[in-house]
Design a protein around this motif. Structure first.
Motif, PDB file in Angstrom:
ATOM      1  N   PHE A  40       0.828  -1.211   0.000  1.00 44.18           N
ATOM      2  CA  PHE A  40       0.000   0.000   0.000  1.00 44.18           C
ATOM      3  C   PHE A  40       0.865   1.264   0.000  1.00 44.18           C
ATOM      4  CE2 PHE A  40       0.180  -2.034   4.136  1.00 44.18           C
ATOM      5  CZ  PHE A  40       0.529  -1.027   5.028  1.00 44.18           C
ATOM      6  N   LYS A  41       1.992   1.180  -0.671  1.00 49.10           N
ATOM      7  CA  LYS A  41       2.891   2.327  -0.799  1.00 49.10           C
ATOM      8  C   LYS A  41       2.197   3.501  -1.468  1.00 49.10           C
ATOM      9  CE  LYS A  41       7.217   3.859  -2.917  1.00 49.10           C
ATOM     10  NZ  LYS A  41       6.548   4.936  -3.668  1.00 49.10           N
ATOM     11  N   ASP A  42       1.255   3.220  -2.350  1.00 47.58           N
ATOM     12  CA  ASP A  42       0.561   4.301  -3.052  1.00 47.58           C
ATOM     13  C   ASP A  42      -0.174   5.213  -2.076  1.00 47.58           C
ATOM     14  OD1 ASP A  42      -1.174   1.863  -2.793  1.00 47.58           O
ATOM     15  OD2 ASP A  42      -2.695   3.260  -3.534  1.00 47.58           O
ATOM     16  N   LEU A  43      -0.583   4.677  -0.920  1.00 50.50           N
ATOM     17  CA  LEU A  43      -1.243   5.523   0.077  1.00 50.50           C
ATOM     18  C   LEU A  43      -0.261   6.545   0.639  1.00 50.50           C
ATOM     19  CD1 LEU A  43      -3.416   2.894   2.008  1.00 50.50           C
ATOM     20  CD2 LEU A  43      -4.195   4.577   0.321  1.00 50.50           C
ATOM     21  N   ALA A  44       0.977   6.107   0.855  1.00 48.19           N
ATOM     22  CA  ALA A  44       2.009   7.038   1.326  1.00 48.19           C
ATOM     23  C   ALA A  44       2.224   8.150   0.311  1.00 48.19           C
ATOM     24  CB  ALA A  44       3.316   6.290   1.590  1.00 48.19           C
ATOM     25  N   ASP A  45       2.160   7.818  -0.964  1.00 47.26           N
ATOM     26  CA  ASP A  45       2.327   8.824  -2.006  1.00 47.26           C
ATOM     27  C   ASP A  45       1.211   9.870  -1.967  1.00 47.26           C
ATOM     28  OD1 ASP A  45       4.536   7.409  -2.852  1.00 47.26           O
ATOM     29  OD2 ASP A  45       3.457   6.316  -4.424  1.00 47.26           O
ATOM     30  N   ARG A  46       0.091   9.514  -1.335  1.00 42.85           N
ATOM     31  CA  ARG A  46      -1.042  10.444  -1.217  1.00 42.85           C
ATOM     32  C   ARG A  46      -1.056  11.150   0.137  1.00 42.85           C
ATOM     33  NH1 ARG A  46      -5.731   6.344  -2.602  1.00 42.85           N
ATOM     34  NH2 ARG A  46      -7.069   8.108  -2.036  1.00 42.85           N
ATOM     35  N   GLY A  47      -0.033  10.923   0.947  1.00 54.47           N
ATOM     36  CA  GLY A  47       0.085  11.621   2.224  1.00 54.47           C
ATOM     37  C   GLY A  47      -0.349  10.847   3.429  1.00 54.47           C
ATOM     38  N   VAL A  48      -0.874   9.617   3.228  1.00 53.54           N
ATOM     39  CA  VAL A  48      -1.256   8.768   4.356  1.00 53.54           C
ATOM     40  C   VAL A  48       0.015   8.266   5.047  1.00 53.54           C
ATOM     41  CG1 VAL A  48      -2.383   6.598   5.009  1.00 53.54           C
ATOM     42  CG2 VAL A  48      -3.428   8.083   3.270  1.00 53.54           C
ATOM     43  N   VAL A  49      -0.009   8.221   6.370  1.00 55.18           N
ATOM     44  CA  VAL A  49       1.112   7.671   7.126  1.00 55.18           C
ATOM     45  C   VAL A  49       1.066   6.154   7.004  1.00 55.18           C
ATOM     46  CG1 VAL A  49       2.222   7.496   9.383  1.00 55.18           C
ATOM     47  CG2 VAL A  49       1.034   9.612   8.721  1.00 55.18           C
ATOM     48  N   VAL A  50       2.172   5.558   6.625  1.00 54.99           N
ATOM     49  CA  VAL A  50       2.232   4.111   6.410  1.00 54.99           C
ATOM     50  C   VAL A  50       3.237   3.509   7.390  1.00 54.99           C
ATOM     51  CG1 VAL A  50       2.932   2.314   4.795  1.00 54.99           C
ATOM     52  CG2 VAL A  50       1.530   4.224   4.002  1.00 54.99           C
ATOM     53  N   ARG A  51       2.792   2.500   8.142  1.00 58.72           N
ATOM     54  CA  ARG A  51       3.654   1.849   9.115  1.00 58.72           C
ATOM     55  C   ARG A  51       3.488   0.327   9.056  1.00 58.72           C
ATOM     56  NH1 ARG A  51       2.080   5.563  14.405  1.00 58.72           N
ATOM     57  NH2 ARG A  51       3.029   7.530  13.686  1.00 58.72           N
ATOM     58  N   ARG A  52       4.584  -0.354   9.326  1.00 58.86           N
ATOM     59  CA  ARG A  52       4.541  -1.818   9.371  1.00 58.86           C
ATOM     60  C   ARG A  52       3.946  -2.255  10.714  1.00 58.86           C
ATOM     61  NH1 ARG A  52       7.643  -5.770  11.669  1.00 58.86           N
ATOM     62  NH2 ARG A  52       7.473  -7.838  10.688  1.00 58.86           N
ATOM     63  N   ALA A  53       3.041  -3.230  10.661  1.00 56.56           N
ATOM     64  CA  ALA A  53       2.468  -3.812  11.880  1.00 56.56           C
ATOM     65  C   ALA A  53       2.245  -5.292  11.639  1.00 56.56           C
ATOM     66  CB  ALA A  53       1.153  -3.133  12.249  1.00 56.56           C
ATOM     67  N   ASP A  54       2.927  -6.108  12.410  1.00 59.09           N
ATOM     68  CA  ASP A  54       2.794  -7.565  12.331  1.00 59.09           C
ATOM     69  C   ASP A  54       2.197  -8.029  13.652  1.00 59.09           C
ATOM     70  OD1 ASP A  54       3.087 -10.320  12.285  1.00 59.09           O
ATOM     71  OD2 ASP A  54       5.066 -10.255  11.361  1.00 59.09           O
ATOM     72  N   PHE A  55       1.041  -8.662  13.602  1.00 59.35           N
ATOM     73  CA  PHE A  55       0.348  -9.060  14.826  1.00 59.35           C
ATOM     74  C   PHE A  55       1.139 -10.075  15.641  1.00 59.35           C
ATOM     75  CE2 PHE A  55      -2.950  -6.836  12.764  1.00 59.35           C
ATOM     76  CZ  PHE A  55      -3.969  -6.591  13.672  1.00 59.35           C
ATOM     77  N   ALA A  56       2.091 -10.749  15.017  1.00 58.17           N
ATOM     78  CA  ALA A  56       2.927 -11.690  15.752  1.00 58.17           C
ATOM     79  C   ALA A  56       4.150 -11.022  16.366  1.00 58.17           C
ATOM     80  CB  ALA A  56       3.372 -12.817  14.813  1.00 58.17           C
ATOM     81  N   ASP A  57       4.324  -9.726  16.116  1.00 55.25           N
ATOM     82  CA  ASP A  57       5.502  -8.985  16.573  1.00 55.25           C
ATOM     83  C   ASP A  57       5.056  -7.793  17.420  1.00 55.25           C
ATOM     84  OD1 ASP A  57       7.789  -7.514  16.929  1.00 55.25           O
ATOM     85  OD2 ASP A  57       8.212  -7.210  14.799  1.00 55.25           O
ATOM     86  N   PRO A  58       4.985  -7.939  18.747  1.00 52.05           N
ATOM     87  CA  PRO A  58       4.500  -6.851  19.612  1.00 52.05           C
ATOM     88  C   PRO A  58       5.282  -5.551  19.445  1.00 52.05           C
ATOM     89  CG  PRO A  58       4.574  -8.903  20.836  1.00 52.05           C
ATOM     90  CD  PRO A  58       5.258  -9.167  19.521  1.00 52.05           C
ATOM     91  N   ASP A  59       6.578  -5.631  19.190  1.00 55.42           N
ATOM     92  CA  ASP A  59       7.363  -4.403  19.017  1.00 55.42           C
ATOM     93  C   ASP A  59       6.891  -3.607  17.807  1.00 55.42           C
ATOM     94  OD1 ASP A  59       8.885  -4.974  21.244  1.00 55.42           O
ATOM     95  OD2 ASP A  59      10.532  -5.878  20.107  1.00 55.42           O
ATOM     96  N   SER A  60       6.538  -4.313  16.743  1.00 54.49           N
ATOM     97  CA  SER A  60       6.044  -3.603  15.551  1.00 54.49           C
ATOM     98  C   SER A  60       4.699  -2.943  15.831  1.00 54.49           C
ATOM     99  CB  SER A  60       5.928  -4.556  14.362  1.00 54.49           C
ATOM    100  OG  SER A  60       4.784  -5.397  14.462  1.00 54.49           O
ATOM    101  N   LEU A  61       3.872  -3.583  16.659  1.00 54.41           N
ATOM    102  CA  LEU A  61       2.576  -3.003  17.003  1.00 54.41           C
ATOM    103  C   LEU A  61       2.761  -1.742  17.838  1.00 54.41           C
ATOM    104  CD1 LEU A  61       0.623  -6.265  17.921  1.00 54.41           C
ATOM    105  CD2 LEU A  61       0.405  -4.919  15.820  1.00 54.41           C
ATOM    106  N   ALA A  62       3.688  -1.775  18.775  1.00 51.17           N
ATOM    107  CA  ALA A  62       3.949  -0.598  19.601  1.00 51.17           C
ATOM    108  C   ALA A  62       4.375   0.583  18.743  1.00 51.17           C
ATOM    109  CB  ALA A  62       5.018  -0.917  20.640  1.00 51.17           C
ATOM    110  N   ALA A  63       5.226   0.331  17.776  1.00 57.08           N
ATOM    111  CA  ALA A  63       5.691   1.405  16.897  1.00 57.08           C
ATOM    112  C   ALA A  63       4.583   1.885  15.975  1.00 57.08           C
ATOM    113  CB  ALA A  63       6.890   0.923  16.080  1.00 57.08           C
TER     114      ALA A  63
END
Length: 285
Positions: A40-63
């Motif tokens: 969904f990189k195209d959303l970032a190109d439109r100004g949406v904030v894009v972040r990685r979130a993996d439900f199996a990785d609590p650290d990624s969810l916190a970020a």
């Protein structure tokens, strides 16, 4: 106000992000998350904030949830991992100090007895026990569950199922996404339980008749015992576990567990929901 949407690489998540933008939420206030942000990189190109979130990785969810005001928790797809995934996401939302968690649950999750309902009920219970306001978006079936099967219906001249004369209040993904966007972008929803479904419920026999009317080809509905439906689905190439879940869901449909006459969906989105006939016509174009 920062609104985080999980599963933005999926169909419902993407549609919800689009619905938020259409409602005038600034792109910079929308955070789209998912395991593979390249999808969904195209959303970032439109100004949406894009972040990685993996439900199996609590650290990624916190970020991913850092600084969030509201969170849409879209239920994950792997049934046996669903509850654990959801608990990690809810815990991360609480730690991030969000003011509202909206969860895409399932019709009558508190009383329904299907395999899928069990996982949604467990998530709802866990969410209610956490120190965060919440709202339950109990979605019935997607119309796309049926329109995606149109080629098979036409090839075999039949709809098969195990739902008897049960009625399903299916609506389109876009309808459910619009409802989620309303809840996320307006106030007064904390503590609500919305039973969401289409304005016009239908039986699987009526589904077959509607396909017949739209295509000019005679399509019949064949009601099978659940075990025979599992055999048919696995014979068509579906994994056994998925076939069992689908047959079990049809039994729930037959018990009325995917029907709602609440009108909550059309009230939230301020318009009639997409009808079965409209969805089939669109899919055939």
């Amino acid at each position: 106000m920062s609104i985080v949407v999980t599963g933005a690489s999926g169909q419902l998540g993407r549609l919800t992000v689009e619905a938020l933008l259409a409602r005038g939420v600034p792109a910079s206030d929308v955070v789209a998350t998912g395991r593979d942000i390249a999808r969904f990189k195209d959303l970032a190109d439109r100004g949406v904030v894009v972040r990685r979130a993996d439900f199996a990785d609590p650290d990624s969810l916190a970020a991913a949830f850092e600084g969030a005001d509201k969170l849409l928790l879209i239920s994950t797809t792997t049934v046996d991992e669903r509850v654990a995934n959801h608990r990690r996401a809810i815990d991360a939302a609480v730690a991030a100090g969000v003011s509202l968690v909206a969860y895409t649950s399932m019709s009558h999750a508190d009383t329904a007895t299907t395999i899928l309902a069990d996982t949604h009920r467990a998530t709802e219970e866990y969410l209610r026990e956490r120190p965060v306001p919440s709202v339950m978006l109990r979605n019935s079936w997607y119309l796309e569950n049926y329109t995606a099967q149109l080629p098979l219906f036409l090839q075999h001249g039949a709809v098969i199922g195990a739902a008897g004369e049960g009625r399903v209040s299916a609506a389109s993904r876009a309808d459910y996404a619009d409802a989620a966007a309303v809840v996320l972008s307006t106030e007064g929803h904390a503590g609500a339980v919305y039973e969401l479904g289409g304005d016009e419920a239908f039986t699987l026999a009526e589904l077959a008749a509607t396909v017949s009317a739209a295509t000019g080809k005679q399509i019949t509905y064949t009601d099978l015992p659940a075990e025979k439906l599992v055999e048919a689905l696995t014979g068509a190439g579906l994994p056994t576990e998925l076939a069992q879940v689908l047959a079990d869901s049809d039994l729930g449909l037959g018990r009325g567990e995917l029907f709602t006459g609440s009108g909550d969906l059309s009230r939230l989105i301020g318009r009639p929901t997409t009808s079965l006939a409209e969805a089939i016509a669109d899919a055939l174009r």
